[in-house]
Design a protein around this motif. Structure first.
Motif, PDB file in Angstrom:
ATOM      1  N   LEU A 152       0.822  -1.209   0.000  1.00 13.41           N
ATOM      2  CA  LEU A 152       0.000   0.000   0.000  1.00 13.41           C
ATOM      3  C   LEU A 152       0.856   1.261   0.000  1.00 13.41           C
ATOM      4  N   ARG A 153       2.113   1.149   0.415  1.00 12.25           N
ATOM      5  CA  ARG A 153       3.026   2.287   0.383  1.00 12.25           C
ATOM      6  C   ARG A 153       4.456   1.780   0.438  1.00 12.25           C
ATOM      7  N   ASP A 154       5.386   2.619   0.009  1.00 11.55           N
ATOM      8  CA  ASP A 154       6.800   2.313   0.183  1.00 11.55           C
ATOM      9  C   ASP A 154       7.188   2.527   1.643  1.00 11.55           C
ATOM     10  N   PHE A 155       8.315   1.982   2.034  1.00  9.89           N
ATOM     11  CA  PHE A 155       8.777   2.178   3.404  1.00  9.89           C
ATOM     12  C   PHE A 155      10.263   2.505   3.393  1.00  9.89           C
ATOM     13  N   ARG A 156      10.730   2.999   4.524  1.00  9.82           N
ATOM     14  CA  ARG A 156      12.140   3.362   4.675  1.00  9.82           C
ATOM     15  C   ARG A 156      12.727   2.638   5.876  1.00  9.82           C
ATOM     16  N   LEU A 157      13.957   2.192   5.735  1.00 12.50           N
ATOM     17  CA  LEU A 157      14.670   1.601   6.857  1.00 12.50           C
ATOM     18  C   LEU A 157      15.041   2.700   7.836  1.00 12.50           C
ATOM     19  N   ARG A 158      14.715   2.481   9.135  1.00 15.33           N
ATOM     20  CA  ARG A 158      14.912   3.510  10.147  1.00 15.33           C
ATOM     21  C   ARG A 158      15.790   2.974  11.276  1.00 15.33           C
ATOM     22  N   ASP A 159      15.952   3.805  12.303  1.00 15.72           N
ATOM     23  CA  ASP A 159      16.736   3.416  13.488  1.00 15.72           C
ATOM     24  C   ASP A 159      18.080   2.821  13.070  1.00 15.72           C
ATOM     25  N   SER A 160      18.740   3.500  12.159  1.00 18.38           N
ATOM     26  CA  SER A 160      19.980   2.991  11.581  1.00 18.38           C
ATOM     27  C   SER A 160      21.173   3.295  12.488  1.00 18.38           C
ATOM     28  N   GLN A 185      18.520   9.579  10.695  1.00 18.44           N
ATOM     29  CA  GLN A 185      18.863   8.181  10.948  1.00 18.44           C
ATOM     30  C   GLN A 185      18.116   7.210  10.030  1.00 18.44           C
ATOM     31  N   ASN A 186      17.448   7.728   8.987  1.00 17.04           N
ATOM     32  CA  ASN A 186      16.893   6.880   7.946  1.00 17.04           C
ATOM     33  C   ASN A 186      18.009   6.467   6.990  1.00 17.04           C
ATOM     34  N   MET A 187      17.887   5.273   6.439  1.00 15.71           N
ATOM     35  CA  MET A 187      18.919   4.800   5.529  1.00 15.71           C
ATOM     36  C   MET A 187      18.859   5.564   4.210  1.00 15.71           C
ATOM     37  N   GLU A 188      20.032   5.900   3.668  1.00 18.20           N
ATOM     38  CA  GLU A 188      20.115   6.554   2.369  1.00 18.20           C
ATOM     39  C   GLU A 188      21.197   5.879   1.534  1.00 18.20           C
ATOM     40  N   TYR A 189      21.121   6.079   0.209  1.00 14.32           N
ATOM     41  CA  TYR A 189      21.998   5.362  -0.720  1.00 14.32           C
ATOM     42  C   TYR A 189      22.742   6.343  -1.600  1.00 14.32           C
ATOM     43  N   LYS A 190      23.996   6.036  -1.886  1.00 15.13           N
ATOM     44  CA  LYS A 190      24.848   6.916  -2.684  1.00 15.13           C
ATOM     45  C   LYS A 190      24.342   6.974  -4.124  1.00 15.13           C
ATOM     46  N   ASN A 198      21.008   9.879  -1.565  1.00 11.06           N
ATOM     47  CA  ASN A 198      19.585  10.084  -1.758  1.00 11.06           C
ATOM     48  C   ASN A 198      18.800   9.197  -0.793  1.00 11.06           C
ATOM     49  N   GLY A 199      17.553   9.598  -0.516  1.00 14.23           N
ATOM     50  CA  GLY A 199      16.684   8.782   0.317  1.00 14.23           C
ATOM     51  C   GLY A 199      16.438   7.416  -0.314  1.00 14.23           C
ATOM     52  N   LEU A 200      16.268   6.402   0.522  1.00  9.16           N
ATOM     53  CA  LEU A 200      16.123   5.027   0.038  1.00  9.16           C
ATOM     54  C   LEU A 200      14.722   4.528   0.364  1.00  9.16           C
ATOM     55  N   ALA A 201      13.828   4.508  -0.638  1.00  2.00           N
ATOM     56  CA  ALA A 201      12.468   3.997  -0.481  1.00  2.00           C
ATOM     57  C   ALA A 201      12.405   2.574  -1.029  1.00  2.00           C
ATOM     58  N   LEU A 202      11.830   1.662  -0.241  1.00  5.66           N
ATOM     59  CA  LEU A 202      11.798   0.247  -0.588  1.00  5.66           C
ATOM     60  C   LEU A 202      10.357  -0.264  -0.624  1.00  5.66           C
ATOM     61  N   SER A 203      10.163  -1.416  -1.241  1.00  4.55           N
ATOM     62  CA  SER A 203       8.868  -2.090  -1.223  1.00  4.55           C
ATOM     63  C   SER A 203       9.105  -3.587  -1.356  1.00  4.55           C
ATOM     64  N   PHE A 204       8.100  -4.356  -0.954  1.00  6.97           N
ATOM     65  CA  PHE A 204       8.139  -5.809  -1.121  1.00  6.97           C
ATOM     66  C   PHE A 204       7.202  -6.247  -2.241  1.00  6.97           C
ATOM     67  N   ASN A 205       6.897  -5.364  -3.178  1.00  5.40           N
ATOM     68  CA  ASN A 205       6.060  -5.732  -4.319  1.00  5.40           C
ATOM     69  C   ASN A 205       6.754  -6.815  -5.134  1.00  5.40           C
ATOM     70  N   GLY A 206       5.989  -7.784  -5.592  1.00  6.88           N
ATOM     71  CA  GLY A 206       6.598  -8.799  -6.442  1.00  6.88           C
ATOM     72  C   GLY A 206       5.809 -10.088  -6.473  1.00  6.88           C
ATOM     73  N   TRP A 207       6.307 -11.014  -7.285  1.00  3.59           N
ATOM     74  CA  TRP A 207       5.661 -12.311  -7.474  1.00  3.59           C
ATOM     75  C   TRP A 207       6.121 -13.294  -6.409  1.00  3.59           C
ATOM     76  N   LYS A 208       5.228 -14.199  -6.058  1.00  5.88           N
ATOM     77  CA  LYS A 208       5.543 -15.268  -5.116  1.00  5.88           C
ATOM     78  C   LYS A 208       5.085 -16.600  -5.698  1.00  5.88           C
TER      79      LYS A 208
END
Length: 217
Positions: A152-160, A185-190, A198-208
Protein backbone atom coordinates in the motif's frame (compact mmCIF):
# COMPACT_ATOMS: atom_id res chain seq x y z
CA UNK A 1 21.17 -7.16 -5.50
CA UNK A 2 19.35 -9.47 -3.08
CA UNK A 3 17.77 -12.28 -5.07
CA UNK A 4 15.09 -14.78 -4.20
CA UNK A 5 14.84 -16.07 -0.63
CA UNK A 6 12.70 -18.71 1.12
CA UNK A 7 9.49 -17.80 2.96
CA UNK A 8 8.64 -20.39 5.64
CA UNK A 9 5.60 -20.35 7.88
CA UNK A 10 2.36 -21.95 8.97
CA UNK A 11 -1.24 -21.34 7.90
CA UNK A 12 -4.57 -22.33 9.44
CA UNK A 13 -7.74 -22.67 7.34
CA UNK A 14 -11.33 -22.70 8.58
CA UNK A 15 -13.94 -24.19 6.25
CA UNK A 16 -16.91 -21.79 6.32
CA UNK A 17 -18.72 -23.52 3.43
CA UNK A 18 -17.89 -25.93 0.61
CA UNK A 19 -16.42 -23.06 -1.41
CA UNK A 20 -15.24 -20.45 1.11
CA UNK A 21 -12.35 -20.82 3.56
CA UNK A 22 -11.03 -18.33 6.12
CA UNK A 23 -7.19 -18.10 6.28
CA UNK A 24 -4.83 -17.00 9.04
CA UNK A 25 -1.11 -17.56 9.57
CA UNK A 26 2.39 -16.17 9.76
CA UNK A 27 5.85 -16.65 8.35
CA UNK A 28 9.45 -15.45 8.05
CA UNK A 29 11.55 -14.52 5.02
CA UNK A 30 15.25 -13.91 4.57
CA UNK A 31 17.39 -12.98 1.58
CA UNK A 32 21.11 -12.30 1.34
CA UNK A 33 23.82 -11.30 -1.10
CA UNK A 34 27.60 -11.15 -0.89
CA UNK A 35 30.64 -10.25 -2.93
CA UNK A 36 34.38 -9.74 -2.58
CA UNK A 37 37.13 -7.64 -4.12
CA UNK A 38 40.87 -7.03 -3.84
CA UNK A 39 42.44 -3.59 -3.96
CA UNK A 40 44.66 -0.98 -2.36
CA UNK A 41 43.73 1.24 0.61
CA UNK A 42 45.73 4.02 2.29
CA UNK A 43 46.24 3.03 5.94
CA UNK A 44 48.40 5.14 8.26
CA UNK A 45 49.69 7.02 5.22
CA UNK A 46 50.83 3.86 3.38
CA UNK A 47 49.10 2.23 0.41
CA UNK A 48 48.37 -1.33 1.55
CA UNK A 49 46.94 -4.25 -0.35
CA UNK A 50 43.66 -5.52 1.13
CA UNK A 51 40.90 -8.01 0.44
CA UNK A 52 37.33 -6.93 1.14
CA UNK A 53 34.18 -9.01 1.54
CA UNK A 54 30.72 -7.44 1.71
CA UNK A 55 27.55 -9.24 2.81
CA UNK A 56 24.02 -7.84 3.03
CA UNK A 57 21.04 -9.58 4.66
CA UNK A 58 17.39 -8.53 4.72
CA UNK A 59 14.72 -10.41 6.71
CA UNK A 60 11.18 -9.92 8.00
CA UNK A 61 8.31 -11.58 9.84
CA UNK A 62 4.68 -11.39 8.75
CA UNK A 63 1.14 -12.05 9.94
CA UNK A 64 -1.72 -12.46 7.46
CA UNK A 65 -5.41 -13.25 7.11
CA UNK A 66 -7.77 -13.61 4.17
CA UNK A 67 -10.10 -15.95 2.38
CA UNK A 68 -10.01 -18.64 -0.29
CA UNK A 69 -12.66 -19.49 -2.87
CA UNK A 70 -12.70 -22.91 -4.57
CA UNK A 71 -13.53 -22.49 -8.27
CA UNK A 72 -13.34 -26.17 -9.21
CA UNK A 73 -13.77 -28.77 -6.48
CA UNK A 74 -13.53 -32.56 -6.69
CA UNK A 75 -13.99 -33.85 -3.11
CA UNK A 76 -10.84 -35.55 -1.81
CA UNK A 77 -9.31 -35.41 -5.30
CA UNK A 78 -8.62 -31.94 -6.65
CA UNK A 79 -9.23 -28.25 -5.87
CA UNK A 80 -8.58 -25.25 -8.11
CA UNK A 81 -8.95 -21.94 -6.29
CA UNK A 82 -8.01 -18.30 -5.90
CA UNK A 83 -7.31 -16.46 -2.64
CA UNK A 84 -7.00 -12.92 -1.37
CA UNK A 85 -5.09 -11.94 1.78
CA UNK A 86 -3.87 -8.94 3.77
CA UNK A 87 -0.30 -9.17 5.09
CA UNK A 88 1.21 -7.14 7.94
CA UNK A 89 5.00 -7.08 7.60
CA UNK A 90 6.84 -6.37 10.85
CA UNK A 91 10.30 -6.75 12.38
CA UNK A 92 12.15 -5.90 9.15
CA UNK A 93 15.91 -6.14 9.75
CA UNK A 94 18.75 -5.10 7.47
CA UNK A 95 22.41 -5.83 8.17
CA UNK A 96 25.47 -5.15 6.05
CA UNK A 97 28.93 -6.41 7.00
CA UNK A 98 32.21 -5.24 5.52
CA UNK A 99 35.38 -7.15 6.41
CA UNK A 100 38.85 -5.94 5.39
CA UNK A 101 41.98 -8.10 5.61
CA UNK A 102 45.25 -6.28 5.00
CA UNK A 103 48.00 -8.38 3.45
CA UNK A 104 50.87 -5.87 3.76
CA UNK A 105 51.68 -2.41 5.14
CA UNK A 106 51.56 -1.18 8.78
CA UNK A 107 48.46 -3.24 9.61
CA UNK A 108 49.50 -6.43 7.81
CA UNK A 109 47.37 -9.47 8.85
CA UNK A 110 44.95 -7.20 10.76
CA UNK A 111 41.22 -7.40 10.15
CA UNK A 112 39.03 -4.31 10.19
CA UNK A 113 35.24 -4.54 10.24
CA UNK A 114 32.37 -2.20 9.48
CA UNK A 115 28.68 -2.97 10.19
CA UNK A 116 25.55 -1.09 9.08
CA UNK A 117 22.26 -1.96 10.85
CA UNK A 118 18.72 -0.74 10.25
CA UNK A 119 15.09 -1.71 10.95
CA UNK A 120 11.52 -1.01 9.84
CA UNK A 121 8.01 -2.24 10.65
CA UNK A 122 4.35 -1.75 9.82
CA UNK A 123 4.24 -2.51 6.07
CA UNK A 124 0.87 -3.63 4.61
CA UNK A 125 0.62 -5.85 1.53
CA UNK A 126 -2.37 -7.05 -0.49
CA UNK A 127 -1.85 -10.42 -2.14
CA UNK A 128 -3.84 -12.27 -4.82
CA UNK A 129 -3.03 -15.93 -5.59
CA UNK A 130 -4.24 -18.79 -7.74
CA UNK A 131 -3.51 -22.39 -6.82
CA UNK A 132 -4.18 -26.09 -7.24
CA UNK A 133 -4.41 -28.80 -4.59
CA UNK A 134 -4.08 -32.55 -5.18
CA UNK A 135 -5.14 -35.04 -2.48
CA UNK A 136 -2.82 -37.92 -1.63
CA UNK A 137 -4.98 -39.13 1.26
CA UNK A 138 -8.27 -38.02 2.74
CA UNK A 139 -6.34 -36.02 5.33
CA UNK A 140 -3.25 -35.07 3.27
CA UNK A 141 -2.74 -32.99 0.11
CA UNK A 142 -0.01 -31.16 -1.77
CA UNK A 143 -0.41 -28.03 -3.82
CA UNK A 144 1.16 -25.17 -5.72
CA UNK A 145 0.32 -21.46 -5.59
CA UNK A 146 1.48 -18.40 -7.47
CA UNK A 147 0.49 -14.80 -6.88
CA UNK A 148 1.44 -11.15 -6.71
CA UNK A 149 1.90 -9.02 -3.58
CA UNK A 150 1.33 -5.25 -3.72
CA UNK A 151 2.34 -2.84 -0.97
CA UNK A 152 0.00 0.00 0.00
CA UNK A 153 3.03 2.29 0.38
CA UNK A 154 6.80 2.31 0.18
CA UNK A 155 8.78 2.18 3.40
CA UNK A 156 12.14 3.36 4.67
CA UNK A 157 14.67 1.60 6.86
CA UNK A 158 14.91 3.51 10.15
CA UNK A 159 16.74 3.42 13.49
CA UNK A 160 19.98 2.99 11.58
CA UNK A 161 23.40 2.64 13.15
CA UNK A 162 26.96 2.48 11.86
CA UNK A 163 29.73 0.59 13.69
CA UNK A 164 33.41 0.23 12.83
CA UNK A 165 36.65 -0.69 14.54
CA UNK A 166 38.97 1.57 12.53
CA UNK A 167 41.27 3.55 14.83
CA UNK A 168 41.87 7.31 14.53
CA UNK A 169 45.53 6.54 13.81
CA UNK A 170 44.50 4.46 10.75
CA UNK A 171 43.52 7.68 8.92
CA UNK A 172 41.10 5.62 6.81
CA UNK A 173 37.49 6.50 6.03
CA UNK A 174 35.34 4.10 4.00
CA UNK A 175 32.65 5.93 2.01
CA UNK A 176 30.08 3.10 2.02
CA UNK A 177 27.25 3.14 -0.56
CA UNK A 178 24.53 2.77 2.09
CA UNK A 179 24.53 4.69 5.37
CA UNK A 180 22.29 6.29 8.01
CA UNK A 181 21.35 9.90 7.38
CA UNK A 182 23.12 11.92 10.12
CA UNK A 183 19.98 13.97 10.88
CA UNK A 184 17.06 11.52 10.47
CA UNK A 185 18.86 8.18 10.95
CA UNK A 186 16.89 6.88 7.95
CA UNK A 187 18.92 4.80 5.53
CA UNK A 188 20.12 6.55 2.37
CA UNK A 189 22.00 5.36 -0.72
CA UNK A 190 24.85 6.92 -2.68
CA UNK A 191 23.82 8.35 -6.05
CA UNK A 192 25.12 6.65 -9.18
CA UNK A 193 27.26 9.65 -10.18
CA UNK A 194 28.86 9.72 -6.70
CA UNK A 195 27.81 13.32 -6.01
CA UNK A 196 25.89 12.63 -2.81
CA UNK A 197 23.30 10.47 -1.05
CA UNK A 198 19.58 10.08 -1.76
CA UNK A 199 16.68 8.78 0.32
CA UNK A 200 16.12 5.03 0.04
CA UNK A 201 12.47 4.00 -0.48
CA UNK A 202 11.80 0.25 -0.59
CA UNK A 203 8.87 -2.09 -1.22
CA UNK A 204 8.14 -5.81 -1.12
CA UNK A 205 6.06 -5.73 -4.32
CA UNK A 206 6.60 -8.80 -6.44
CA UNK A 207 5.66 -12.31 -7.47
CA UNK A 208 5.54 -15.27 -5.12
CA UNK A 209 5.43 -19.01 -5.73
CA UNK A 210 4.81 -21.61 -3.06
CA UNK A 211 4.67 -25.37 -2.62
CA UNK A 212 2.20 -26.44 0.07
CA UNK A 213 1.59 -29.46 2.28
CA UNK A 214 -1.91 -29.49 3.83
CA UNK A 215 -2.97 -31.64 6.79
CA UNK A 216 -6.72 -31.86 7.54
CA UNK A 217 -8.13 -32.73 10.94
Amino acid sequence: SIDYGPLAGVEFQWKMSDDIWFLMGGGSWEGASEGSANGVLPVQGVLSRASNSRRAKLSYNEFFMGWRHNVIQRPEKLNLYYRFSLHEIFDIDYREDWAFLFVDGPVESFRKNLVVLSQATGVLLLQLDVGAELYLRKWLSVGFESGYAYGLRDFRLRDSSYQEDFLPTDNLYVDVPIRPNPQTQNMEYKSENGSGYNGLALSFNGWKAMVRINIYY
